[in-house]
Design a protein around this motif. Structure first.
Motif, PDB file in Angstrom:
ATOM      1  N   GLU A   1       0.831  -1.279   0.030  1.00  0.00           N
ATOM      2  CA  GLU A   1       0.052  -0.050  -0.070  1.00  0.00           C
ATOM      3  C   GLU A   1       0.848   1.196  -0.227  1.00  0.00           C
ATOM      4  O   GLU A   1       1.857   1.380   0.689  1.00  0.00           O
ATOM      5  CB  GLU A   1      -0.796   0.113   1.406  1.00  0.00           C
ATOM      6  CG  GLU A   1      -1.898   1.048   1.375  1.00  0.00           C
ATOM      7  CD  GLU A   1      -2.804   1.033   2.688  1.00  0.00           C
ATOM      8  OE1 GLU A   1      -3.986   1.121   2.373  1.00  0.00           O
ATOM      9  OE2 GLU A   1      -2.115   0.544   3.637  1.00  0.00           O
ATOM     10  N   LYS A   2       0.434   2.237  -0.859  1.00  0.00           N
ATOM     11  CA  LYS A   2       1.481   3.612  -1.098  1.00  0.00           C
ATOM     12  C   LYS A   2       2.706   3.232  -1.405  1.00  0.00           C
ATOM     13  O   LYS A   2       3.664   3.733  -0.851  1.00  0.00           O
ATOM     14  CB  LYS A   2       1.182   4.492   0.236  1.00  0.00           C
ATOM     15  CG  LYS A   2      -0.022   4.773   0.615  1.00  0.00           C
ATOM     16  CD  LYS A   2      -0.322   5.725   1.711  1.00  0.00           C
ATOM     17  CE  LYS A   2      -1.577   5.927   2.035  1.00  0.00           C
ATOM     18  NZ  LYS A   2      -1.838   6.636   3.197  1.00  0.00           N
ATOM     19  N   HIS A   3       3.162   2.065  -2.325  1.00  0.00           N
ATOM     20  CA  HIS A   3       4.456   1.686  -2.498  1.00  0.00           C
ATOM     21  C   HIS A   3       5.108   2.778  -3.232  1.00  0.00           C
ATOM     22  O   HIS A   3       4.824   3.384  -4.399  1.00  0.00           O
ATOM     23  CB  HIS A   3       4.443   0.638  -3.312  1.00  0.00           C
ATOM     24  CG  HIS A   3       5.603  -0.462  -2.895  1.00  0.00           C
ATOM     25  ND1 HIS A   3       5.711  -1.544  -2.436  1.00  0.00           N
ATOM     26  CD2 HIS A   3       7.133  -0.165  -3.671  1.00  0.00           C
ATOM     27  CE1 HIS A   3       6.813  -2.066  -2.465  1.00  0.00           C
ATOM     28  NE2 HIS A   3       7.768  -1.420  -3.146  1.00  0.00           N
ATOM     29  N   GLU A   4       6.226   3.063  -2.837  1.00  0.00           N
ATOM     30  CA  GLU A   4       7.120   4.116  -3.718  1.00  0.00           C
ATOM     31  C   GLU A   4       8.370   3.234  -4.272  1.00  0.00           C
ATOM     32  O   GLU A   4       8.872   2.385  -3.480  1.00  0.00           O
ATOM     33  CB  GLU A   4       7.630   5.314  -2.673  1.00  0.00           C
ATOM     34  CG  GLU A   4       6.467   6.052  -2.078  1.00  0.00           C
ATOM     35  CD  GLU A   4       6.842   6.915  -0.998  1.00  0.00           C
ATOM     36  OE1 GLU A   4       8.056   7.232  -0.884  1.00  0.00           O
ATOM     37  OE2 GLU A   4       6.105   7.509  -0.203  1.00  0.00           O
ATOM     38  N   LEU A   5       8.834   3.915  -5.332  1.00  0.00           N
ATOM     39  CA  LEU A   5      10.251   3.646  -5.864  1.00  0.00           C
ATOM     40  C   LEU A   5      11.236   3.893  -5.290  1.00  0.00           C
ATOM     41  O   LEU A   5      11.408   5.073  -5.122  1.00  0.00           O
ATOM     42  CB  LEU A   5      10.107   3.848  -7.525  1.00  0.00           C
ATOM     43  CG  LEU A   5      11.524   3.347  -8.011  1.00  0.00           C
ATOM     44  CD1 LEU A   5      11.462   1.815  -8.091  1.00  0.00           C
ATOM     45  CD2 LEU A   5      11.395   3.893  -9.446  1.00  0.00           C
ATOM     46  N   VAL A   6      12.092   3.016  -4.561  1.00  0.00           N
ATOM     47  CA  VAL A   6      13.154   3.336  -3.915  1.00  0.00           C
ATOM     48  C   VAL A   6      14.319   3.538  -4.720  1.00  0.00           C
ATOM     49  O   VAL A   6      14.890   2.365  -5.363  1.00  0.00           O
ATOM     50  CB  VAL A   6      13.589   2.468  -2.776  1.00  0.00           C
ATOM     51  CG1 VAL A   6      14.572   2.679  -1.968  1.00  0.00           C
ATOM     52  CG2 VAL A   6      12.099   2.042  -1.785  1.00  0.00           C
ATOM     53  N   THR A   7      15.096   4.642  -4.735  1.00  0.00           N
ATOM     54  CA  THR A   7      16.122   5.070  -5.582  1.00  0.00           C
ATOM     55  C   THR A   7      17.366   5.607  -4.516  1.00  0.00           C
ATOM     56  O   THR A   7      18.031   6.223  -5.275  1.00  0.00           O
ATOM     57  CB  THR A   7      15.675   5.920  -6.710  1.00  0.00           C
ATOM     58  OG1 THR A   7      15.313   7.231  -6.107  1.00  0.00           O
ATOM     59  CG2 THR A   7      14.689   5.280  -7.710  1.00  0.00           C
ATOM     60  N   LYS A   8      17.230   5.426  -3.466  1.00  0.00           N
ATOM     61  CA  LYS A   8      18.026   6.422  -2.457  1.00  0.00           C
ATOM     62  C   LYS A   8      18.931   5.180  -1.861  1.00  0.00           C
ATOM     63  O   LYS A   8      18.696   3.955  -1.875  1.00  0.00           O
ATOM     64  CB  LYS A   8      17.374   7.171  -1.085  1.00  0.00           C
ATOM     65  CG  LYS A   8      16.392   6.157  -0.519  1.00  0.00           C
ATOM     66  CD  LYS A   8      15.642   6.971   0.379  1.00  0.00           C
ATOM     67  CE  LYS A   8      14.945   6.334   1.427  1.00  0.00           C
ATOM     68  NZ  LYS A   8      14.392   5.618   2.079  1.00  0.00           N
ATOM     69  N   GLY A   9      20.062   5.899  -1.344  1.00  0.00           N
ATOM     70  CA  GLY A   9      20.807   4.922  -0.440  1.00  0.00           C
ATOM     71  C   GLY A   9      21.622   3.982  -1.570  1.00  0.00           C
ATOM     72  O   GLY A   9      22.017   4.206  -2.662  1.00  0.00           O
ATOM     73  N   ILE A  10      21.798   2.698  -1.049  1.00  0.00           N
ATOM     74  CA  ILE A  10      22.566   1.964  -1.937  1.00  0.00           C
ATOM     75  C   ILE A  10      21.925   1.501  -3.256  1.00  0.00           C
ATOM     76  O   ILE A  10      22.302   1.291  -4.324  1.00  0.00           O
ATOM     77  CB  ILE A  10      22.726   0.582  -1.259  1.00  0.00           C
ATOM     78  CG1 ILE A  10      23.730  -0.460  -2.144  1.00  0.00           C
ATOM     79  CG2 ILE A  10      21.506  -0.325  -1.078  1.00  0.00           C
ATOM     80  CD1 ILE A  10      25.062   0.100  -1.939  1.00  0.00           C
ATOM     81  N   TYR A  11      20.444   1.911  -3.563  1.00  0.00           N
ATOM     82  CA  TYR A  11      19.690   1.893  -4.691  1.00  0.00           C
ATOM     83  C   TYR A  11      20.000   2.958  -5.569  1.00  0.00           C
ATOM     84  O   TYR A  11      19.686   2.887  -6.829  1.00  0.00           O
ATOM     85  CB  TYR A  11      18.203   1.811  -4.211  1.00  0.00           C
ATOM     86  CG  TYR A  11      17.809   0.445  -3.800  1.00  0.00           C
ATOM     87  CD1 TYR A  11      17.228  -0.635  -4.487  1.00  0.00           C
ATOM     88  CD2 TYR A  11      17.909   0.234  -2.642  1.00  0.00           C
ATOM     89  CE1 TYR A  11      16.813  -1.755  -4.399  1.00  0.00           C
ATOM     90  CE2 TYR A  11      17.428  -1.080  -1.982  1.00  0.00           C
ATOM     91  CZ  TYR A  11      17.182  -2.029  -2.738  1.00  0.00           C
ATOM     92  OH  TYR A  11      16.541  -3.315  -2.386  1.00  0.00           O
ATOM     93  N   ARG A  12      20.817   3.929  -5.328  1.00  0.00           N
ATOM     94  CA  ARG A  12      21.327   5.151  -6.428  1.00  0.00           C
ATOM     95  C   ARG A  12      22.131   4.236  -7.174  1.00  0.00           C
ATOM     96  O   ARG A  12      22.295   4.939  -8.387  1.00  0.00           O
ATOM     97  CB  ARG A  12      21.919   6.130  -5.384  1.00  0.00           C
ATOM     98  CG  ARG A  12      21.214   7.167  -4.831  1.00  0.00           C
ATOM     99  CD  ARG A  12      21.925   8.353  -4.410  1.00  0.00           C
ATOM    100  NE  ARG A  12      23.083   8.151  -3.457  1.00  0.00           N
ATOM    101  CZ  ARG A  12      23.152   8.309  -2.399  1.00  0.00           C
ATOM    102  NH1 ARG A  12      21.949   9.052  -1.802  1.00  0.00           N
ATOM    103  NH2 ARG A  12      23.900   7.652  -1.638  1.00  0.00           N
TER     104      ARG A  12
END
Length: 195
Positions: free
Chosen positions: A112-123
């Motif tokens: 629910e209310k999922h966001e694409l994670v592009t911060k931290g190691i995901y950069r």
């Protein structure tokens, strides 16, 4: 202490470290509603194969020494490299969980209310969790001087990875569209600048 015993103790610590890192995220994830999931029989089979390779088979080898015919005496360098891989894997595993936060899921779920994670190691990498698991499988192969235990982790997790990464990326693209396509174009899948 022998290199064999050192490797076995280190592998047990790797499993404990994995659990200690993951447990709080697993508890929190149960509280968030899943909007879309690709779980099913195929995903269960993939997870069981990975569990056998990274948990059950090496656990049997550590506990019993079976099959002893597949065992060999490792060099101190091999065990040292295994320890380095273990530390790197757990650090990466922790960084991945920290970056995902509430978006973490053990399986192919959109919360629910999922966001694409592009911060931290995901950069830098789209799938650092898989990089951590590949490194754990490598650490296992180096720490447990038994061909069955060593290959089990690489084959078990490799099966999960190669059968799951495509559907996972398709699910992310379907959910996040151009945002995910742009993110995918600028990041590597597992190793920055390589793959």
């Amino acid at each position: 202490m022998t290199t064999v015993l050192t490797g076995k103790i280190a592998w047990v610590l790797l499993v404990i470290g994995w659990y200690v890192i993951r447990y709080p995220f697993e508890r929190r994830a149960k509280r968030r509603r899943v909007e879309k999931s690709a779980r099913g029989r195929a995903e269960t089979i993939r997870m069981l194969i990975s569990l056998c390779g990274l948990g059950i088979v090496p656990g049997i080898v550590v506990a019993t020494g079976f099959p002893s015919a597949a065992s060999y005496v490792p060099s101190p360098i091999q065990t040292g490299l295994g320890l380095l891989a273990l530390v790197f894997a757990l650090v990466l595993f922790r960084l991945t969980h920290k970056a995902l936060g509430k978006m973490w899921s053990v399986s192919l779920d959109i919360r629910e209310k999922h966001e694409l994670v592009t911060k931290g190691i995901y950069r830098h990498v789209r799938h650092p969790m898989y990089t951590a698991f590949w490194t754990m499988a490598l650490a296992q192969a180096l720490l447990l001087p038994n061909l069955v235990a060593g290959l089990a982790g690489l084959i078990g997790f490799g099966t999960l990875y190669f059968l799951r990464v495509g559907p996972e990326e398709a699910m992310m693209e379907e959910t996040f569209g151009d945002e995910y396509r742009t993110y995918r174009a600028r990041t590597a899948r597992l190793i920055p600048g390589i793959y």
